[in-house]
Design a protein around this motif. Structure first.
Motif, PDB file in Angstrom:
ATOM      1  N   ASP A 235     -36.140 -17.333  42.871  1.00 28.86           N
ATOM      2  CA  ASP A 235     -34.702 -17.367  43.137  1.00 28.86           C
ATOM      3  C   ASP A 235     -34.161 -18.793  43.238  1.00 28.86           C
ATOM      4  N   GLN A 236     -35.035 -19.781  43.023  1.00 31.57           N
ATOM      5  CA  GLN A 236     -34.605 -21.170  43.144  1.00 31.57           C
ATOM      6  C   GLN A 236     -34.900 -22.011  41.902  1.00 31.57           C
TER       7      GLN A 236
ATOM      8  N   GLU B 189     -40.692 -20.380  43.468  1.00 29.18           N
ATOM      9  CA  GLU B 189     -39.662 -19.549  44.106  1.00 29.18           C
ATOM     10  C   GLU B 189     -38.697 -19.106  43.003  1.00 29.18           C
TER      11      GLU B 189
ATOM     12  N   LYS C  74     -40.190 -15.216  46.170  1.00 22.92           N
ATOM     13  CA  LYS C  74     -38.752 -15.400  46.388  1.00 22.92           C
ATOM     14  C   LYS C  74     -38.601 -15.905  47.816  1.00 22.92           C
ATOM     15  N   SER C  75     -37.722 -16.863  47.995  1.00 24.32           N
ATOM     16  CA  SER C  75     -37.581 -17.508  49.301  1.00 24.32           C
ATOM     17  C   SER C  75     -37.129 -16.545  50.385  1.00 24.32           C
ATOM     18  N   SER C  76     -36.480 -15.451  50.016  1.00 27.05           N
ATOM     19  CA  SER C  76     -35.982 -14.495  51.005  1.00 27.05           C
ATOM     20  C   SER C  76     -36.936 -13.327  51.256  1.00 27.05           C
TER      21      SER C  76
ATOM     22  N   HIS D 223     -34.625 -22.514  37.570  1.00 27.84           N
ATOM     23  CA  HIS D 223     -33.640 -22.177  36.543  1.00 27.84           C
ATOM     24  C   HIS D 223     -34.013 -20.973  35.677  1.00 27.84           C
TER      25      HIS D 223
END
Length: 110
Positions: free
Chosen positions: A44-45, A42, A18-20, A47
């Motif tokens: 969270d990025q 990622e 996840k990018s965060s 679909h």
């Protein structure tokens, strides 16, 4: 599981991230420091990221759900397992065996 198998197929290193997530960043940096170029998804990025994350947790038992690393199409584990492999000087050889790197760049402990 079919989705995950398809995503890791024929790729030497795959990281579900996840990018965060700071631990995801740490694991991506660690693996890249060996000269590997992992395929990174990622969650969270993309679909279908939530669907993949649920599969990682429910079908593979990954907790926390990210980061999750596959080396040579085999589940290597999460952050703790990857850091443990590195401390035991086993991460480099696994990357080499999977074809993610071609030249050993780690120092053997004596």
């Amino acid at each position: 599981m079919d989705t995950i198998a398809r995503l890791v197929k024929e790729k030497p290193v795959v990281i579900f991230s996840k990018s965060s997530c700071c631990m995801s960043y740490t694991i991506k940096t660690l693996i890249s420091s060996f000269g590997a170029h992992p395929t990174v998804y990622e969650l969270d990025q993309i679909h279908n990221g939530q669907h993949i994350e649920m599969a990682l947790v429910q079908q593979l038992g990954c907790n926390p759900s990210v980061p999750v690393v596959f080396i040579g199409q085999q589940l290597a584990g999460g952050a703790n397992q990857i850091m443990s492999l590195n401390v035991r000087n086993q991460l480099g050889p696994k990357l080499l065996e999977a074809g993610a790197i071609w030249i050993p760049v780690w120092k053997e402990k004596k």
